[in-house]
Design a protein around this motif. Structure first.
Motif, PDB file in Angstrom:
ATOM      1  N   TYR A 149      -9.880  -3.285  -3.155  1.00  0.00           N
ATOM      2  CA  TYR A 149      -9.035  -2.485  -2.333  1.00  0.00           C
ATOM      3  C   TYR A 149      -9.807  -1.260  -1.786  1.00  0.00           C
ATOM      4  O   TYR A 149      -9.270  -1.092  -0.389  1.00  0.00           O
ATOM      5  CB  TYR A 149      -8.064  -1.753  -3.344  1.00  0.00           C
ATOM      6  CG  TYR A 149      -7.268  -2.692  -4.194  1.00  0.00           C
ATOM      7  CD1 TYR A 149      -6.474  -3.518  -3.485  1.00  0.00           C
ATOM      8  CD2 TYR A 149      -6.850  -2.324  -5.616  1.00  0.00           C
ATOM      9  CE1 TYR A 149      -5.760  -4.399  -4.069  1.00  0.00           C
ATOM     10  CE2 TYR A 149      -6.055  -3.061  -6.256  1.00  0.00           C
ATOM     11  CZ  TYR A 149      -5.386  -4.153  -5.379  1.00  0.00           C
ATOM     12  OH  TYR A 149      -4.409  -5.029  -6.091  1.00  0.00           O
ATOM     13  N   ALA A 152     -11.332  -3.076   1.353  1.00  0.00           N
ATOM     14  CA  ALA A 152     -10.382  -3.622   2.284  1.00  0.00           C
ATOM     15  C   ALA A 152      -9.830  -2.442   3.103  1.00  0.00           C
ATOM     16  O   ALA A 152      -9.583  -2.590   4.270  1.00  0.00           O
ATOM     17  CB  ALA A 152      -9.217  -4.550   1.694  1.00  0.00           C
ATOM     18  N   VAL A 164      -8.698  -8.633   6.494  1.00  0.00           N
ATOM     19  CA  VAL A 164      -8.127  -8.144   5.243  1.00  0.00           C
ATOM     20  C   VAL A 164      -8.421  -9.148   4.082  1.00  0.00           C
ATOM     21  O   VAL A 164      -8.525  -8.951   2.931  1.00  0.00           O
ATOM     22  CB  VAL A 164      -6.622  -7.793   5.329  1.00  0.00           C
ATOM     23  CG1 VAL A 164      -6.283  -7.281   4.097  1.00  0.00           C
ATOM     24  CG2 VAL A 164      -6.243  -6.439   6.052  1.00  0.00           C
ATOM     25  N   GLN A 165      -8.011 -10.605   4.531  1.00  0.00           N
ATOM     26  CA  GLN A 165      -7.737 -11.389   3.337  1.00  0.00           C
ATOM     27  C   GLN A 165      -8.063 -12.807   4.351  1.00  0.00           C
ATOM     28  O   GLN A 165      -8.140 -12.865   5.379  1.00  0.00           O
ATOM     29  CB  GLN A 165      -6.223 -11.471   2.973  1.00  0.00           C
ATOM     30  CG  GLN A 165      -5.238 -11.441   4.179  1.00  0.00           C
ATOM     31  CD  GLN A 165      -5.042 -12.762   4.636  1.00  0.00           C
ATOM     32  OE1 GLN A 165      -4.709 -13.635   3.777  1.00  0.00           O
ATOM     33  NE2 GLN A 165      -4.435 -12.502   5.891  1.00  0.00           N
ATOM     34  N   VAL A 256      -9.905 -12.708  -9.912  1.00  0.00           N
ATOM     35  CA  VAL A 256      -9.153 -11.543  -9.567  1.00  0.00           C
ATOM     36  C   VAL A 256      -9.735 -11.334  -7.961  1.00  0.00           C
ATOM     37  O   VAL A 256      -8.692 -10.968  -7.143  1.00  0.00           O
ATOM     38  CB  VAL A 256     -10.013 -10.278 -10.166  1.00  0.00           C
ATOM     39  CG1 VAL A 256      -9.364  -9.079  -9.575  1.00  0.00           C
ATOM     40  CG2 VAL A 256      -9.512 -10.436 -11.738  1.00  0.00           C
ATOM     41  N   SER A 259      -7.364 -13.311  -5.954  1.00  0.00           N
ATOM     42  CA  SER A 259      -6.188 -12.860  -5.576  1.00  0.00           C
ATOM     43  C   SER A 259      -6.025 -11.753  -4.584  1.00  0.00           C
ATOM     44  O   SER A 259      -5.210 -11.700  -3.980  1.00  0.00           O
ATOM     45  CB  SER A 259      -5.526 -12.414  -7.327  1.00  0.00           C
ATOM     46  OG  SER A 259      -5.501 -13.356  -7.948  1.00  0.00           O
ATOM     47  N   VAL A 260      -7.044 -10.780  -4.798  1.00  0.00           N
ATOM     48  CA  VAL A 260      -7.003  -9.338  -4.108  1.00  0.00           C
ATOM     49  C   VAL A 260      -7.273  -9.922  -2.499  1.00  0.00           C
ATOM     50  O   VAL A 260      -6.706  -9.332  -1.762  1.00  0.00           O
ATOM     51  CB  VAL A 260      -8.248  -8.480  -4.471  1.00  0.00           C
ATOM     52  CG1 VAL A 260      -8.212  -7.707  -3.370  1.00  0.00           C
ATOM     53  CG2 VAL A 260      -7.749  -7.828  -6.037  1.00  0.00           C
ATOM     54  N   PHE A 261      -7.949 -10.987  -2.249  1.00  0.00           N
ATOM     55  CA  PHE A 261      -8.205 -11.102  -0.937  1.00  0.00           C
ATOM     56  C   PHE A 261      -7.636 -12.668  -0.431  1.00  0.00           C
ATOM     57  O   PHE A 261      -7.934 -13.062   0.382  1.00  0.00           O
ATOM     58  CB  PHE A 261      -9.811 -11.429  -0.681  1.00  0.00           C
ATOM     59  CG  PHE A 261     -10.421  -9.885  -0.777  1.00  0.00           C
ATOM     60  CD1 PHE A 261     -10.522  -9.139   0.426  1.00  0.00           C
ATOM     61  CD2 PHE A 261     -11.195  -9.662  -1.847  1.00  0.00           C
ATOM     62  CE1 PHE A 261     -11.078  -8.104   0.181  1.00  0.00           C
ATOM     63  CE2 PHE A 261     -11.711  -8.387  -2.009  1.00  0.00           C
ATOM     64  CZ  PHE A 261     -11.782  -7.603  -0.826  1.00  0.00           C
ATOM     65  N   ALA A 262      -6.740 -12.945  -1.227  1.00  0.00           N
ATOM     66  CA  ALA A 262      -5.844 -14.156  -1.034  1.00  0.00           C
ATOM     67  C   ALA A 262      -6.728 -15.278  -0.451  1.00  0.00           C
ATOM     68  O   ALA A 262      -6.660 -15.878   0.506  1.00  0.00           O
ATOM     69  CB  ALA A 262      -4.896 -14.033  -0.022  1.00  0.00           C
TER      70      ALA A 262
END
Lengths: 313, 299, 533
Positions: A149, A152, A164-165, A256, A259-262
């Motif tokens: 987080y 990003a 971002v992702q 994880v 998930s956070v960075f798609a």
């Protein structure tokens, strides 16, 4: 050597069998019903039951297990309950992102961590050493999603340097591919930087005290050459070991990070499949993980024999 | 791991007193082992917080009051409130209990389990191959999958979190122990003991156990730290400690979506977690250097 | 983009610009400007809208498959694929005629036999479909464009059944696909809707892609929800699944996505501060929370124990746990039906209003014979709405003196466990949580959770003849006044006997980049007439 490799590969079969049986039994006794999830919230119990029957989920354990083993024997991992797509396809389309993430993470970690470790060992006991080691310990102790987080926020939202992702396949260009991977790799890599730096330092310290290094120094070999040519070569063994263990750990961390960075990788596929009880997908993934794990360890062992001629099999 | 045995264990000799003993005053101890000292002090503080959480100005950590949700840190709510209006300060302090219990339990259970399996495996050649294959198998199953399966099997609970992480950690310890045992078996004095007819349990207790303790203690501290982090990750995907028991992991997991607007929900538990893990790691490093300087090469 | 699609896209955009005062799309911006990136509420894990009835599947399916009728923003069904219909004077025979120019994505024309096969499959899975099936004489294709449905009894709500937005919608598929067993998944995704599903780009759990179907002929009427002309102003729609709301929020702020279906309320202030982002209520029909009790076992087999919860329940507490601090996003709901719709009423709702009576609840609970036995509450942790309700309910039940056995689990397990009728100690349950789309709770037609027909009812199996009587009255109602009367009596009967506990009504936001225009409020995201500059 060849017989050794062959023996090791054959030894993976019982490992995979253990894993397969264990996971299958676990999933069988675990409650949770994909049919209920599919049918939706408004469905009646009868509808759910009919879907369960059509999926074959109402049949006994041995029948299902036998069928699955028979499938695998024909190199068929079956079909996903939810998507209706072959499990091999679902896995195949997600291998590249995860593999890319792991490779970039490992390279990044090694490039950063090994010099750090060497430097710390060389300056052992000084403030340089302490700073590096403090950083290493810290890298160990922050959960990957917190790091993710923060990264990003700073580099994507505030500075707008990186996306971002998301994930761009390498086929669409190395630059966008790398841009998408830098932040997740740094987030995921923190732990490995910490781990590898510590081990490099420790190993280097040991090696630097060996007679032949002293001899080399006495003979006037430059400090840099001593560190990087002689010492590091000998420190390679434990570093390679850590990479071996690291690959297994990466799978957990990748869930994880993805998930956070798609990132559409195997980690997310695993969590999604588990939460929805998409049994064929879970089973296929676990087989894949155990296979990769065994394979990586085999490769690590083989690398030993290359970097350290004293080890023979 | 065949990987570990050649380089690590070969060098573990019988521990020998390295320095002439002098009376160890506290000051001298701190000077010689600064990391152990710092780690221990922090850890004691954390244990103190865990034990005395109810008396440190906390309120009911599960009391919901959604009218008071997401308040910034203030005199009334030292660390602010979360999205259900629960007091984060109280939750973090009570959460200390869960994180410590998870960390310590996993460290102890994995060490004991790994020790037993490692001893058997290193000592009984016949079962060695089978045991190691099983360990290989277990190591390759992601602990996240185990945790979710266990949660589904019974329910989310601290016990299941401990179990899931422990199962994943046991193989690592057992490999370490096995490596030590294998190398010790080659030592002349163990040979002599076997030759003189000393029974196996006696050999294990007298000769092998003492020499495996040092690496295990060091390993246990790292496992303890890793377990606390894993607890947080499990909460992240909803398979961790149930929400009615606050833990650093689930406070962070619940607050994570709001990090951009209410960063303090994640900040405070993350700080506590980091400092505690740091302390445990420092302690581990210190113990490693103190117990057996040669082990330094391992980690 | 090749030249032809380029020209078409330009022409389509021009049409809207001419007709509706939208900003003229920038024509020279190339392919990127014509791809709309959308973050849906959930993962599109399967793509058979009859087999799987999750809302996300329905939302995607509405792009690919067309329906015979479609409800407009006033919830009135309008003709969509149908050109005209005729109902016999006795109300028993319905004859439908398809409009011309309908084509499936594989190039074949849409024929009456495709509609017949599709309706047959749908009628096995839909509550209204099942009712029609129960009274049907036959359904046959008369010729290529005409089919006939003959019934044994009149079914006045026929057009609503064929045009409703509740899942499963009666989507029309080619006959060969529609012949699939209704309890098995289809393997081919060919429809006649405005967008084609790009199967090769589908990465379940990550991405789903739709491409404009060149041969789609929109109706001439202006679009309103599922009715009217579905004109596609973008060439490609990419659904990007983002499991992490913080990431979706950052991606929208960064312009990496164009439209985020359901931003969490706490992040909305940040989005609103951004000049490039627009935020509005997504679905005006919202959602109704569901705090479900098991009527088969103690303590909730006693109506007094159920009423005790209503007496003590604070809806604001539940709603704030779900939607956060934003007052625009929730309403108290002393009843079971969607606020703002014609049949909404609060009959019998006094028990949920005013000061909460914890002591009274304790007394009532004691009267019911409850003596501290454990109450099993199953809470899915992976769904924010169920998790929030569980957290608040746990505190509520503790306050009124209940001994709660809190079972934290996931949605998959909840789905299975709630179907078990055995006592809680033997694997069953006392309480679980869910929520219903407000679009389903306008009336009893698609509202299975309001039914109280014992074994045939939804999980919890309430058996309350008074409720069932009023449901029947509504179905037989001949005009709005009769419908209203039935609904008032139904709301009261359901509250008096507590079919389930309603924790309140809540709405969600939707957020999009300001260069996207044409987004309308509705029970599902409508992509037609949405343009991207």
């Amino acid at each position: 050597m060849l017989t050794y490799i062959l023996r090791r590969i054959l030894a993976t079969i019982p490992v995979m069998a253990v894993v397969a049986l264990f996971v299958f039994s676990l999933l069988y006794i675990a409650p949770g019903d994909p049919a209920a999830v599919i049918a939706g919230d408004q469905a009646t119990p009868e509808d759910v039951e009919k879907i369960r029957q059509s999926l074959g989920l109402d049949r006994p354990f041995l029948v299902r297990f036998g069928e699955w083993v028979w499938q695998i024997a024909r190199f068929d991992l079956g079909t996903s309950i939810f998507t209706g797509l072959p499990v091999t396809q679902l896995i195949a389309q997600r291998v590249e992102p995860t593999l890319s993430l792991m490779v970039v993470t490992l390279i990044l970690a090694i490039v950063v961590a090994v010099p750090m470790g060497v430097l710390a060992a060389w300056q052992a006991g000084t403030w340089v050493d302490r700073t590096i080691m403090a950083f290493a310990v810290f890298g160990f102790s922050v959960p990957v999603f917190v790091v993710g987080y923060i990264l990003a926020y700073i580099f994507a939202l505030e500075l707008d340097w990186l996306p971002v992702q998301g994930y761009t396949p390498i086929a669409q260009g190395v630059k966008p591919w790398l841009e998408n991977l830098i932040l997740p790799a740094v987030a995921l890599g923190c732990v490995y930087v910490a781990l590898i730096a510590r081990i490099t330092r420790a190993t280097m310290l040991e090696v630097l005290q060996q007679d032949y290094i002293r001899t080399a120094r006495a003979k006037g070999v430059s400090q840099r050459d001593v560190l990087f040519l002689h010492a590091l070569k000998n420190a390679a063994v434990p570093i390679v070991t850590v990479i071996g263990i690291g690959v297994a750990l990466l799978i957990g961390g990748a869930v994880v990070t993805e998930s956070v960075f798609a990132i559409p990788g195997l980690g997310r596929l695993t969590v999604d499949a588990i939460l929805r009880r998409d049994y064929p997908v879970i089973q296929g993934l676990v087989l894949l993980f155990s296979f990769v794990y065994v394979l990586v360890n085999l490769m690590v062992d083989l690398v030993y024999t290359l970097v350290d001629p004293r080890i023979r099999y | 791991m065949t990987a570990h045995s050649p380089d690590t264990s070969a060098s573990i000799d019988v521990a020998e007193p390295a320095v002439v003993r002098r009376r160890m005053t506290p000051l001298r101890f701190v000077r010689r082992y600064p990391t152990i000292t710092i780690g221990t002090v922090i850890l004691f503080a954390v244990v103190f917080i865990a034990v005395f959480a109810p008396f440190l100005g906390t309120t009911d950590p599960t009391a919901i009051s959604t009218r008071l949700r997401t308040r910034e840190p203030s005199a009334q709510f030292w660390f602010g409130t979360d999205m259900l209006g629960r007091d984060i300060y109280s939750r973090v302090l009570y959460g200390t209990r869960v994180s410590l219990i998870v960390g310590f339990s996993v460290a102890i259970l994995a060490s004991v389990g790994g020790l037993i399996i490692g001893l058997i495996s290193g000592y009984l050649r016949k079962v060695d191959a089978i045991l190691m294959r099983v360990m290989d198998g277990i190591m390759s199953i992601p602990s996240i999958l185990l945790a979710v399966a266990l949660m589904a099997l019974t329910r989310g609970s601290v016990g299941n979190v401990i179990l899931a992480i422990t199962i994943a950690e046991i193989p690592r310890v057992s490999r370490l122990v096995r490596g030590v045992v294998l190398s010790l078996r080659e030592q002349p004095y163990v040979d002599a003991a076997i030759a003189s007819g000393t029974s196996t349990p006696v050999i294990i207790v007298k000769h092998i156990l003492p020499n495996t303790l040092a690496p295990i203690i060091v390993q246990a501290t790292y496992i303890c730290a890793a377990a606390m982090i894993t607890e947080a990750i499990l909460s992240f995907i909803g398979a961790g400690t149930p929400p009615i028991i606050p833990s650093w992991g689930n406070i962070m997991a619940e607050g994570r979506a709001l990090w951009q607007v209410k960063f303090y929900i994640v900040l405070f538990p993350a700080l506590f977690l980091s400092v505690t893990v740091l302390a445990v790691n420092l302690l581990g490093d210190g113990l490693r250097d103190a117990l057996d300087p040669r082990l330094a090469k391992q980690f | 983009m090749d030249r032809r699609t380029f020209i078409r896209a330009g022409a389509g955009a021009g049409l809207v610009a001419a007709s509706g005062g939208l900003s003229a799309p920038a024509i020279g911006q190339g392919a990127a400007a014509k791809t709309l990136r959308f973050v849906p509420q959930a993962n599109l894990a399967n793509f058979d809208p009859i087999w799987g009835t999750q809302y996300v599947v329905r939302n995607a399916a509405a792009l690919v498959w067309d329906t015979l009728y479609g409800v407009d923003a006033n919830l009135v069904p309008q003709r969509q694929m149908v050109d005209s219909e005729e109902v016999s004077s006795d109300g028993l025979t319905w004859t439908f005629k398809l409009r011309s120019g309908l084509k499936f994505h594989d190039g074949t024309p849409v024929l009456a036999k495709d509609c017949v096969a599709s309706l047959v499959r749908w009628s096995f899975r839909d509550p209204m479909g099942l009712m029609i099936k129960a009274i049907q004489e036959e359904i046959v294709a008369v010729d290529d464009t005409t089919f006939r449905w003959r019934l044994k009894r009149p079914y006045p709500k026929m057009l609503l059944a064929l045009g409703k937005n509740n899942s499963p919608c009666s989507f029309i598929m080619p006959e060969r696909i529609a012949k699939t067993d209704p309890f098995q998944q289809i393997t081919e995704y060919v429809g006649s809707g405005p967008m084609k599903f790009v199967r090769g780009d589908w990465v379940p759990g990550a991405k789903a892609v739709f491409e404009k179907f060149a041969d789609y002929v929109p109706r001439a009427e202006p679009a309103s929800w599922l009715a009217g002309g579905k004109r596609m102003l973008v060439d490609r729609i990419e659904w990007v699944i983002m499991p992490d709301p913080a990431t979706a929020s950052a991606a929208l702020q960064n312009g990496e996505i164009d439209w985020w279906e359901n931003p969490i309320a706490d992040l909305v202030p940040v989005l609103k501060r951004n000049r490039n982002i627009r935020v509005d209520i997504g679905d005006p029909l919202g959602n109704i929370g569901a705090f479900r009790l098991n009527h088969l076992h103690p303590p909730f087999n006693d109506v007094r124990a159920r009423r005790a919860i209503l007496m003590a329940l604070d809806q604001e507490e539940f709603m704030r746990a779900i939607v956060g601090s934003d007052d625009n996003l929730w309403k108290p709901l002393p009843g079971y039906f969607t606020p703002g719709t014609p049949l909404y009423n609060e009959e019998g709702g006094e028990i949920l209003k005013g000061r909460r009576d914890i002591e009274g609840a304790k007394r009532l609970l004691a009267e019911s014979g409850y003596k501290g036995e454990p109450v099993t509450m199953v809470v899915a942790q992976d769904q924010p709405v169920t998790k929030a309700q569980g957290d608040v309910a746990h505190q509520l039940l503790k306050r009124i003196g209940m001994n709660v056995d809190f079972v934290a689990t996931d949605w998959g397990t909840t789905g299975q466990r709630r179907a078990l009728k055995s006592p809680p100690a033997q694997g069953g349950w006392n309480i679980f949580f869910s929520w219903h789309a407000g679009a389903d709770c306008i009336n009893p037609a698609a509202y299975t959770a309001i039914r109280a027909n014992g074994d045939g009812a939804w999980f919890g199996w309430p058996n309350i003849p008074a409720v069932e009587q009023q449901v029947a009255n509504w179905f037989e109602a001949k005009n709005l006044d009769e419908e209203k009367a039935a609904m008032r009596a139904l709301n009261k009967a359901a509250l008096d006997n507590v079919v389930y506990v309603p924790p309140g009504f809540f709405l969600t936001y939707t957020a999009w980049r300001s260069n996207v225009s044409g987004i309308t409020k509705g029970p599902l995201p409508f992509f037609w007439n949405v343009a991207k500059a």
